[in-house]
Scaffold this motif. Structure first.
Motif, PDB file in Angstrom:
ATOM      1  N   MET A  86       0.835  -1.196   0.000  1.00  0.00           N
ATOM      2  CA  MET A  86       0.000   0.000   0.000  1.00  0.00           C
ATOM      3  C   MET A  86       0.873   1.251   0.000  1.00  0.00           C
ATOM      4  O   MET A  86       1.620   1.506   0.941  1.00  0.00           O
ATOM      5  N   ALA A  87       0.780   2.003  -1.088  1.00  0.00           N
ATOM      6  CA  ALA A  87       1.495   3.277  -1.214  1.00  0.00           C
ATOM      7  C   ALA A  87       0.585   4.363  -0.655  1.00  0.00           C
ATOM      8  O   ALA A  87      -0.486   4.608  -1.190  1.00  0.00           O
ATOM      9  N   ASN A  88       1.003   4.996   0.420  1.00  0.00           N
ATOM     10  CA  ASN A  88       0.184   6.019   1.066  1.00  0.00           C
ATOM     11  C   ASN A  88       0.648   7.415   0.646  1.00  0.00           C
ATOM     12  O   ASN A  88       1.710   7.584   0.061  1.00  0.00           O
ATOM     13  N   LYS A  89      -0.160   8.375   0.950  1.00  0.00           N
ATOM     14  CA  LYS A  89       0.061   9.798   0.668  1.00  0.00           C
ATOM     15  C   LYS A  89      -0.068  10.097  -0.822  1.00  0.00           C
ATOM     16  O   LYS A  89       0.646  10.925  -1.372  1.00  0.00           O
ATOM     17  N   GLY A  90      -1.006   9.420  -1.459  1.00  0.00           N
ATOM     18  CA  GLY A  90      -1.270   9.629  -2.872  1.00  0.00           C
ATOM     19  C   GLY A  90      -1.735  11.045  -3.187  1.00  0.00           C
ATOM     20  O   GLY A  90      -1.773  11.437  -4.350  1.00  0.00           O
ATOM     21  N   ASP A  91      -2.060  11.824  -2.167  1.00  0.00           N
ATOM     22  CA  ASP A  91      -2.480  13.218  -2.364  1.00  0.00           C
ATOM     23  C   ASP A  91      -1.291  14.165  -2.469  1.00  0.00           C
ATOM     24  O   ASP A  91      -1.464  15.327  -2.817  1.00  0.00           O
ATOM     25  N   LEU A  92      -0.081  13.682  -2.203  1.00  0.00           N
ATOM     26  CA  LEU A  92       1.108  14.540  -2.208  1.00  0.00           C
ATOM     27  C   LEU A  92       1.983  14.259  -3.432  1.00  0.00           C
ATOM     28  O   LEU A  92       3.177  13.993  -3.329  1.00  0.00           O
ATOM     29  N   LEU A  93       1.381  14.362  -4.594  1.00  0.00           N
ATOM     30  CA  LEU A  93       2.075  14.006  -5.837  1.00  0.00           C
ATOM     31  C   LEU A  93       3.297  14.877  -6.111  1.00  0.00           C
ATOM     32  O   LEU A  93       4.277  14.412  -6.698  1.00  0.00           O
ATOM     33  N   ARG A  94       3.273  16.122  -5.709  1.00  0.00           N
ATOM     34  CA  ARG A  94       4.423  17.009  -5.963  1.00  0.00           C
ATOM     35  C   ARG A  94       5.656  16.619  -5.156  1.00  0.00           C
ATOM     36  O   ARG A  94       6.769  16.960  -5.524  1.00  0.00           O
ATOM     37  N   ALA A  95       5.432  15.916  -4.047  1.00  0.00           N
ATOM     38  CA  ALA A  95       6.551  15.503  -3.194  1.00  0.00           C
ATOM     39  C   ALA A  95       6.928  14.039  -3.433  1.00  0.00           C
ATOM     40  O   ALA A  95       7.729  13.468  -2.691  1.00  0.00           O
ATOM     41  N   ARG A  96       6.388  13.431  -4.478  1.00  0.00           N
ATOM     42  CA  ARG A  96       6.598  12.012  -4.752  1.00  0.00           C
ATOM     43  C   ARG A  96       8.081  11.684  -4.929  1.00  0.00           C
ATOM     44  O   ARG A  96       8.794  12.350  -5.661  1.00  0.00           O
ATOM     45  N   GLN A  97       8.525  10.619  -4.238  1.00  0.00           N
ATOM     46  CA  GLN A  97       9.874  10.088  -4.399  1.00  0.00           C
ATOM     47  C   GLN A  97       9.860   8.651  -4.936  1.00  0.00           C
ATOM     48  O   GLN A  97      10.884   8.157  -5.394  1.00  0.00           O
ATOM     49  N   VAL A  98       8.691   7.994  -4.832  1.00  0.00           N
ATOM     50  CA  VAL A  98       8.551   6.615  -5.299  1.00  0.00           C
ATOM     51  C   VAL A  98       7.443   6.591  -6.343  1.00  0.00           C
ATOM     52  O   VAL A  98       6.304   6.963  -6.060  1.00  0.00           O
ATOM     53  N   SER A  99       7.770   6.157  -7.545  1.00  0.00           N
ATOM     54  CA  SER A  99       6.779   6.143  -8.618  1.00  0.00           C
ATOM     55  C   SER A  99       5.806   4.970  -8.445  1.00  0.00           C
ATOM     56  O   SER A  99       6.124   3.973  -7.806  1.00  0.00           O
ATOM     57  N   SER A 100       4.654   5.108  -9.065  1.00  0.00           N
ATOM     58  CA  SER A 100       3.674   4.013  -9.066  1.00  0.00           C
ATOM     59  C   SER A 100       4.266   2.783  -9.736  1.00  0.00           C
ATOM     60  O   SER A 100       4.019   1.650  -9.308  1.00  0.00           O
ATOM     61  N   LYS A 101       5.060   3.009 -10.771  1.00  0.00           N
ATOM     62  CA  LYS A 101       5.688   1.896 -11.489  1.00  0.00           C
ATOM     63  C   LYS A 101       6.602   1.098 -10.561  1.00  0.00           C
ATOM     64  O   LYS A 101       6.593  -0.134 -10.578  1.00  0.00           O
ATOM     65  N   GLU A 102       7.398   1.801  -9.729  1.00  0.00           N
ATOM     66  CA  GLU A 102       8.281   1.112  -8.779  1.00  0.00           C
ATOM     67  C   GLU A 102       7.471   0.309  -7.772  1.00  0.00           C
ATOM     68  O   GLU A 102       7.835  -0.822  -7.425  1.00  0.00           O
ATOM     69  N   GLY A 103       6.379   0.879  -7.281  1.00  0.00           N
ATOM     70  CA  GLY A 103       5.525   0.186  -6.322  1.00  0.00           C
ATOM     71  C   GLY A 103       4.902  -1.060  -6.922  1.00  0.00           C
ATOM     72  O   GLY A 103       4.916  -2.134  -6.313  1.00  0.00           O
TER      73      GLY A 103
END
Length: 183
Positions: A86-103
């Motif tokens: 579960m990748a949390n904090k999906g609302d903070l896209l501008r601060a993303r360090q882990v891509s959906s692809k990596e997850g």
């Protein structure tokens, strides 16, 4: 880590869910092994399923997941235990360090399912993810041919109140949503 218990019905079967919050798992000296308390190992031993939660804004919370999974496999070398990444904090896209692809790639590698949520903005997504894992657990426990399960057994409720369950689960998840890794 705190232990949260909830009871509800999935597909006509009454389920007792226990969530062990395990915030004290970390990597040892920038290596690929983890350091965790004995309480974590006890939780791993009795668990019937795992939810790995990481923050998309914190790469270190993501990095600890592969070694944690390897640690679990050492405790349960032959078990087919359901896993949800579960990748949390999906609302903070501008601060993303882990891509959906990596997850998604890690979830596939570990043999689990993947979801991206925002516990802050849409706790219903968190609830649905836990419900999906519980359905998978229910299916897998139904195929164990009467073998006794490892997990702790709680008294099953006569008639669970789903609205109360949703409220309490959301409350528990939002109040302790700051941990990086959850089992």
């Amino acid at each position: 880590g705190a232990l949260y218990s909830r009871k509800f019905t999935i597909d006509g079967e009454q389920i007792s869910l226990q969530v062990q919050d395990t915030p004290f798992v970390s990597l040892e000296d920038d290596m690929d092994s983890i350091c965790c308390q004995e309480q974590i190992n006890r939780s791993i031993y009795w668990a019937d399923g795992f939810v790995f939660v990481y923050s998309i804004t914190d790469y270190e919370s993501f990095r600890v997941l592969r070694p944690l999974h390897q640690h679990i496999r050492r405790i349960h070398p032959n078990a087919n235990i359901p896993l949800l990444l579960m990748a949390n904090k999906g609302d903070l896209l501008r601060a993303r360090q882990v891509s959906s692809k990596e997850g998604l790639q890690l979830a596939t590698e570990l043999g689990g399912t993947y979801c991206e949520v925002s516990a802050r903005e849409n706790c219903e997504g968190v609830h649905e993810a836990f419900q999906q894992l519980c359905q998978e657990l229910s299916r897998s426990s139904g195929s164990c041919n009467g073998e006794k399960r490892r997990g702790l057994h709680l008294v099953r409720p006569k008639s669970p109140n789903m609205q109360d369950l949703k409220r309490r689960l959301k409350q528990a998840l939002t109040s302790k949503g700051k941990s990086a890794t959850t089992l």
